[in-house]
Design a protein around this motif. Structure first.
Motif, PDB file in Angstrom:
ATOM      1  N   SER A   1     139.778  38.768 -10.849  1.00  0.00           N
ATOM      2  CA  SER A   1     138.696  37.810 -11.088  1.00  0.00           C
ATOM      3  C   SER A   1     138.867  36.587 -10.195  1.00  0.00           C
ATOM      4  O   SER A   1     137.886  36.053  -9.657  1.00  0.00           O
ATOM      5  CB  SER A   1     138.678  37.383 -12.561  1.00  0.00           C
ATOM      6  N   PHE A   2     140.109  36.140 -10.031  1.00  0.00           N
ATOM      7  CA  PHE A   2     140.371  35.019  -9.124  1.00  0.00           C
ATOM      8  C   PHE A   2     140.007  35.379  -7.687  1.00  0.00           C
ATOM      9  O   PHE A   2     139.438  34.555  -6.956  1.00  0.00           O
ATOM     10  CB  PHE A   2     141.842  34.598  -9.196  1.00  0.00           C
ATOM     11  N   VAL A   3     140.338  36.594  -7.273  1.00  0.00           N
ATOM     12  CA  VAL A   3     139.974  37.028  -5.921  1.00  0.00           C
ATOM     13  C   VAL A   3     138.464  36.954  -5.735  1.00  0.00           C
ATOM     14  O   VAL A   3     137.963  36.420  -4.741  1.00  0.00           O
ATOM     15  CB  VAL A   3     140.488  38.454  -5.633  1.00  0.00           C
ATOM     16  N   GLY A   4     137.711  37.475  -6.707  1.00  0.00           N
ATOM     17  CA  GLY A   4     136.256  37.428  -6.632  1.00  0.00           C
ATOM     18  C   GLY A   4     135.721  36.007  -6.586  1.00  0.00           C
ATOM     19  O   GLY A   4     134.818  35.692  -5.798  1.00  0.00           O
ATOM     20  N   LEU A   5     136.273  35.130  -7.415  1.00  0.00           N
ATOM     21  CA  LEU A   5     135.818  33.740  -7.447  1.00  0.00           C
ATOM     22  C   LEU A   5     136.128  33.019  -6.135  1.00  0.00           C
ATOM     23  O   LEU A   5     135.298  32.267  -5.612  1.00  0.00           O
ATOM     24  CB  LEU A   5     136.477  32.997  -8.614  1.00  0.00           C
ATOM     25  N   LEU A   6     137.322  33.246  -5.598  1.00  0.00           N
ATOM     26  CA  LEU A   6     137.686  32.608  -4.328  1.00  0.00           C
ATOM     27  C   LEU A   6     136.742  33.026  -3.204  1.00  0.00           C
ATOM     28  O   LEU A   6     136.346  32.213  -2.368  1.00  0.00           O
ATOM     29  CB  LEU A   6     139.127  32.973  -3.960  1.00  0.00           C
TER      30      LEU A   6
END
Length: 261
Positions: A90-95
C-alpha cells in the motif's frame, strides 16, 4: 521512523517496506544479505514499531510523507526500487500515485490492497489490535488459533509458523508496541484510498500474485495499476518471501534487471 541502510552506497537503492505490525528485522533480516550484492538496501521501520524510539504509528499518509522526505533528502528524490510486503505494498502504491518522488520499480509482495468504509474498518481494527497486542505481550498465539493451526497439514503449518515469526510470535520482542499503533496502522490502511489505473512515466509496477489467495487479488492489481507486470506464483500470501527466500531475491533482482550482475 527509522531507516536501516545496508550494502554499498554506489549500488542501486531498494527500499524494503514491512507488512502489517511487523518488525523490520523479523520481516527482512534473513533476506537482506541476498540483496546486498547488487543493491544498497534501505529497510524501513515504521513509527511505533521500532524499539529504539518512543513513537506511535500516526496514519498511512503521514508515514508516506516521511518516506518521501527521506528519499528526497538522501537520494535526490529518485530510487531504483521499493518492495512492499503485504501492507508495505500500500505504501508503494501511495508513493507512486503521489508523484513526489521517482521509483523505477515498484514491487508489491502479494499485497491484498483491501479497503473498507470507516465503520467496518474501525470494527476490524479494534478486533485485530486486541488479538495482536496480546500476542505481542505474551509472545504466543491465542489458544483457539493454536488449535486451528495444529489441524493444518504439516507443510501449511510450516508456512504459517514462518509467517507468525514475522509478527514476533515466539518471543516478546514486540511487547513495546502499543494497541493504538496497531489499531491506527490497520485502520488507516483500510480507509486510505488507492487510486485506480495508476500509471507514472518511468515507473514499472511488478505484482507478485500469490494465486492461492484468489482471483480477486489479481483483479485488484489490474484495477489499481495500468498494465502491471504480474508475476504469478502458485503460493499463499508472502509464501515466496518466507519459504523460498533465494527465489524471492532472484525475482526481485529480475524485476529490476539486475539478476545476472
Amino acid at each position: 521512523m527509522k531507516f536501516y541502510r545496508l550494502g554499498k552506497k554506489e549500488n542501486p537503492v531498494i527500499f524494503l517496506l514491512p507488512g502489517t505490525c511487523c518488525h523490520w528485522k523479523a520481516n527482512f533480516g534473513g533476506v537482506i544479505p541476498l540483496l546486498t550484492d547488487v543493491f544498497q538496501v534501505v529497510c524501513v521501520s515504521y513509527d511505533g514499531f521500532d524499539e529504539t524510539e518512543q513513537t506511535e504509528f500516526p496514519d498511512m499518509l503521514t508515514e508516506t510523507k516521511r518516506l518521501e522526505s527521506y528519499i528526497q533528502k538522501k537520494f535526490g528524490g529518485r530510487i531504483c526500487a521499493a518492495y512492499g510486503c503485504s501492507l508495505g505494498g500500500s505504501f508503494v502504491g501511495l508513493l507512486i500515485q503521489r508523484r513526489k518522488i521517482q521509483i523505477e520499480h515498484g514491487i508489491l509482495g502479494s499485497s491484498d490492497l483491501d479497503q473498507a468504509g470507516a465503520l467496518k474498518a474501525g470494527l476490524e481494527a479494534a478486533l485485530i489490535s486486541g488479538i495482536l497486542a496480546r500476542m505481542f505481550r505474551k509472545g504466543t498465539l491465542p489458544g483457539f488459533m493454536k488449535k486451528r493451526l495444529e489441524k493444518k497439514p504439516p507443510k501449511e503449518q510450516e508456512y504459517y509458523q514462518k509467517m507468525l515469526e514475522m509478527f514476533g510470535v515466539g518471543s516478546t520482542r514486540m511487547s513495546f508496541v502499543t494497541v493504538r499503533s496497531i489499531r491506527r496502522q490497520f485502520y488507516s490502511d483500510l480507509v486510505t484510498p488507492l487510486e485506480t489505473d495508476i500509471s507514472v512515466p518511468g515507473t514499472t509496477i511488478h505484482c507478485f500474485y500469490a494465486a492461492k489467495m484468489g482471483e480477486e487479488y489479481l483483479q485488484r492489481y489490474q484495477k489499481h495499476f495500468r498494465q502491471p507486470d504480474i508475476r504469478r506464483q502458485e503460493l499463499q500470501h508472502e509464501e515466496l518471501l518466507v519459504s523460498y527466500p533465494e527465489k524471492w531475491a532472484e525475482e526481485v533482482k529480475s524485476c529490476c534487471g539486475l539478476l545476472h550482475l
